[in-house]
Motif scaffolding. Structure first.
Motif, PDB file in Angstrom:
ATOM      1  N   VAL A   1      26.313  61.043  44.227  1.00  0.00           N
ATOM      2  CA  VAL A   1      25.568  62.078  43.955  1.00  0.00           C
ATOM      3  C   VAL A   1      26.640  63.209  43.537  1.00  0.00           C
ATOM      4  CG1 VAL A   1      24.647  64.329  45.252  1.00  0.00           C
ATOM      5  CG2 VAL A   1      23.939  61.983  46.026  1.00  0.00           C
ATOM      6  N   LEU A   2      28.041  63.273  43.763  1.00  0.00           N
ATOM      7  CA  LEU A   2      28.853  64.280  43.328  1.00  0.00           C
ATOM      8  C   LEU A   2      29.689  63.752  42.090  1.00  0.00           C
ATOM      9  CD1 LEU A   2      30.456  65.550  46.578  1.00  0.00           C
ATOM     10  CD2 LEU A   2      28.532  66.340  45.304  1.00  0.00           C
ATOM     11  N   GLU A   3      29.301  62.496  41.675  1.00  0.00           N
ATOM     12  CA  GLU A   3      29.874  61.663  40.589  1.00  0.00           C
ATOM     13  C   GLU A   3      31.353  61.580  40.694  1.00  0.00           C
ATOM     14  OE1 GLU A   3      28.612  62.797  36.787  1.00  0.00           O
ATOM     15  OE2 GLU A   3      26.472  62.544  37.277  1.00  0.00           O
TER      16      GLU A   3
ATOM     17  N   ALA B   1      38.317  59.341  45.415  1.00  0.00           N
ATOM     18  CA  ALA B   1      38.767  60.843  45.064  1.00  0.00           C
ATOM     19  C   ALA B   1      39.332  61.560  46.179  1.00  0.00           C
ATOM     20  CB  ALA B   1      37.286  61.439  44.758  1.00  0.00           C
ATOM     21  N   GLY B   2      40.319  62.533  45.694  1.00  0.00           N
ATOM     22  CA  GLY B   2      41.010  63.259  46.711  1.00  0.00           C
ATOM     23  C   GLY B   2      39.996  64.575  47.011  1.00  0.00           C
ATOM     24  N   GLY B   3      40.559  65.275  47.748  1.00  0.00           N
ATOM     25  CA  GLY B   3      39.785  66.538  48.414  1.00  0.00           C
ATOM     26  C   GLY B   3      39.466  67.691  47.293  1.00  0.00           C
ATOM     27  N   GLU B   4      40.679  67.722  46.255  1.00  0.00           N
ATOM     28  CA  GLU B   4      40.509  68.503  45.327  1.00  0.00           C
ATOM     29  C   GLU B   4      39.468  68.209  44.179  1.00  0.00           C
ATOM     30  OE1 GLU B   4      44.259  69.432  43.570  1.00  0.00           O
ATOM     31  OE2 GLU B   4      45.146  70.500  45.020  1.00  0.00           O
ATOM     32  N   ASP B   5      39.458  66.907  44.126  1.00  0.00           N
ATOM     33  CA  ASP B   5      38.593  66.261  43.176  1.00  0.00           C
ATOM     34  C   ASP B   5      37.028  66.449  43.728  1.00  0.00           C
ATOM     35  OD1 ASP B   5      40.477  65.334  41.181  1.00  0.00           O
ATOM     36  OD2 ASP B   5      40.672  63.382  42.410  1.00  0.00           O
ATOM     37  N   ILE B   6      36.853  66.251  45.104  1.00  0.00           N
ATOM     38  CA  ILE B   6      35.538  66.445  45.516  1.00  0.00           C
ATOM     39  C   ILE B   6      35.082  67.964  45.458  1.00  0.00           C
ATOM     40  CG2 ILE B   6      34.323  66.436  47.723  1.00  0.00           C
ATOM     41  CD1 ILE B   6      36.050  63.831  48.589  1.00  0.00           C
ATOM     42  N   GLU B   7      35.961  68.994  45.622  1.00  0.00           N
ATOM     43  CA  GLU B   7      35.744  70.314  45.808  1.00  0.00           C
ATOM     44  C   GLU B   7      35.244  70.694  44.201  1.00  0.00           C
ATOM     45  OE1 GLU B   7      35.460  74.072  47.009  1.00  0.00           O
ATOM     46  OE2 GLU B   7      35.812  72.492  48.211  1.00  0.00           O
TER      47      GLU B   7
ATOM     48  N   ALA C   1      34.148  68.629  41.937  1.00  0.00           N
ATOM     49  CA  ALA C   1      33.031  67.991  41.685  1.00  0.00           C
ATOM     50  C   ALA C   1      31.790  68.671  42.163  1.00  0.00           C
ATOM     51  CB  ALA C   1      32.964  66.450  41.858  1.00  0.00           C
ATOM     52  N   TYR C   2      31.912  68.949  43.514  1.00  0.00           N
ATOM     53  CA  TYR C   2      30.807  69.819  44.163  1.00  0.00           C
ATOM     54  C   TYR C   2      30.303  70.949  43.331  1.00  0.00           C
ATOM     55  CZ  TYR C   2      28.549  72.760  47.521  1.00  0.00           C
ATOM     56  OH  TYR C   2      27.840  73.890  48.303  1.00  0.00           O
ATOM     57  N   ARG C   3      31.508  71.844  42.848  1.00  0.00           N
ATOM     58  CA  ARG C   3      31.226  73.026  42.109  1.00  0.00           C
ATOM     59  C   ARG C   3      30.418  72.933  40.859  1.00  0.00           C
ATOM     60  NH1 ARG C   3      36.559  74.231  43.296  1.00  0.00           N
ATOM     61  NH2 ARG C   3      37.143  73.904  41.265  1.00  0.00           N
TER      62      ARG C   3
ATOM     63  N   TYR D   1      28.378  66.958  50.026  1.00  0.00           N
ATOM     64  CA  TYR D   1      29.873  67.779  50.083  1.00  0.00           C
ATOM     65  C   TYR D   1      30.243  67.836  51.349  1.00  0.00           C
ATOM     66  CZ  TYR D   1      33.262  71.494  49.774  1.00  0.00           C
ATOM     67  OH  TYR D   1      34.302  72.335  49.917  1.00  0.00           O
ATOM     68  N   ARG D   2      29.240  68.277  52.345  1.00  0.00           N
ATOM     69  CA  ARG D   2      29.431  68.431  53.893  1.00  0.00           C
ATOM     70  C   ARG D   2      30.280  67.262  54.614  1.00  0.00           C
ATOM     71  NH1 ARG D   2      27.438  66.759  58.198  1.00  0.00           N
ATOM     72  NH2 ARG D   2      25.605  65.920  57.014  1.00  0.00           N
ATOM     73  N   VAL D   3      29.524  66.037  54.061  1.00  0.00           N
ATOM     74  CA  VAL D   3      30.154  64.635  54.516  1.00  0.00           C
ATOM     75  C   VAL D   3      31.740  64.383  53.994  1.00  0.00           C
ATOM     76  CG1 VAL D   3      29.897  62.404  55.006  1.00  0.00           C
ATOM     77  CG2 VAL D   3      27.981  63.897  55.061  1.00  0.00           C
ATOM     78  N   LEU D   4      31.828  64.501  52.803  1.00  0.00           N
ATOM     79  CA  LEU D   4      32.983  64.067  52.179  1.00  0.00           C
ATOM     80  C   LEU D   4      34.117  65.065  52.075  1.00  0.00           C
ATOM     81  CD1 LEU D   4      31.424  62.408  48.771  1.00  0.00           C
ATOM     82  CD2 LEU D   4      31.927  61.343  51.085  1.00  0.00           C
ATOM     83  N   ALA D   5      33.819  66.204  52.468  1.00  0.00           N
ATOM     84  CA  ALA D   5      34.767  67.363  52.504  1.00  0.00           C
ATOM     85  C   ALA D   5      35.418  67.323  53.979  1.00  0.00           C
ATOM     86  CB  ALA D   5      34.469  68.797  52.323  1.00  0.00           C
TER      87      ALA D   5
END
Length: 228
Positions: free
Chosen positions: A12-14, A19-25, A27-29, A62-66
């Protein structure tokens, strides 16, 4: 392309499972912005209800992966084996051990980059050519030339339209097998054309003729198979 309800949180976040926390953040944005109210890439593609459902799915992922704890439990639940992010040195070291399919993918990306450079040179050399864009039929190469003639980068179009760069590149490369359903492709092409000042309706109509022609054989095969 998987339906949204069939995708895991990473899809969903591609992002990759490593992926690290910054990458997830980040991707979410990006994904959240792509489906925000009024995003040009959504024009005539999704209803307000569909867009809201997609945003809800993005927020859930995002809520789960963060959250490290929630992410670990989710990975265990769906059977995802997380790997550490690949560093440039590790990627270079692992290339010699990569599978044939991996190498072919790397080589394909290199060919795409080389083609873009060659096209840029061609555009510069032909900068004074009299090109009638008003009466031109647009394929992927014509769109790329029009974009480069205006000095516009794909990431700039992505910023305006909220269409992801990879889809814009697939449009220019005419990688029809990597593009989503035709209704989405039409919306993406229209947004691309509008962003660089072309007639969105005419560009979309001429480009979609190529998409439909390229996909027609597979559609006929599917219909024939379903008849038995």
């Amino acid at each position: 392309m998987k339906a949204l309800d069939e995708q895991d949180h990473y899809e969903v976040l591609e992002v990759q499972p490593g992926a690290g926390g910054e990458d997830i953040e980040r991707a979410y944005r990006l994904t959240r912005a792509a489906y925000a109210d009024g995003a040009m890439g959504l024009y005539s593609v999704f209803s307000n209800e569909d867009a809201a459902a997609i945003r809800g799915r993005i927020d859930e992922a995002y809520r789960v992966l963060a959250d490290p704890g929630d992410r670990e439990r989710y990975d265990a639940e769906v059977g995802i084996k997380r790997q550490e992010p690949i560093t440039p040195m590790a990627a270079a070291r692992d290339f010699t051990d990569a599978s044939i399919s991996d190498r072919e993918e790397y080589e394909r990306e290199a060919r795409v980059a080389a083609a873009e450079v060659a096209t840029a040179v061609e555009v510069i050399e032909d900068a004074d050519a009299d090109i009638d864009e008003e009466n031109q039929s647009f394929d992927g190469a014509a769109l790329r030339r029009s974009r480069m003639r205006r000095g516009v980068e794909l990431d700039q179009i992505s910023d305006v339209t909220k269409v992801m760069v990879k889809y814009l590149r697939y449009i220019e490369d005419e990688a029809f097998d990597r593009l989503p359903a035709e209704v989405y492709v039409r919306g993406f092409v229209s947004a691309y054309a509008r962003a660089i000042g072309l007639d969105a309706r005419r560009v979309a109509n001429t480009y979609m003729e190529r998409v439909e022609a390229a996909r027609a054989p597979s559609k006929r095969t599917s219909r024939s198979a379903s008849a038995y």
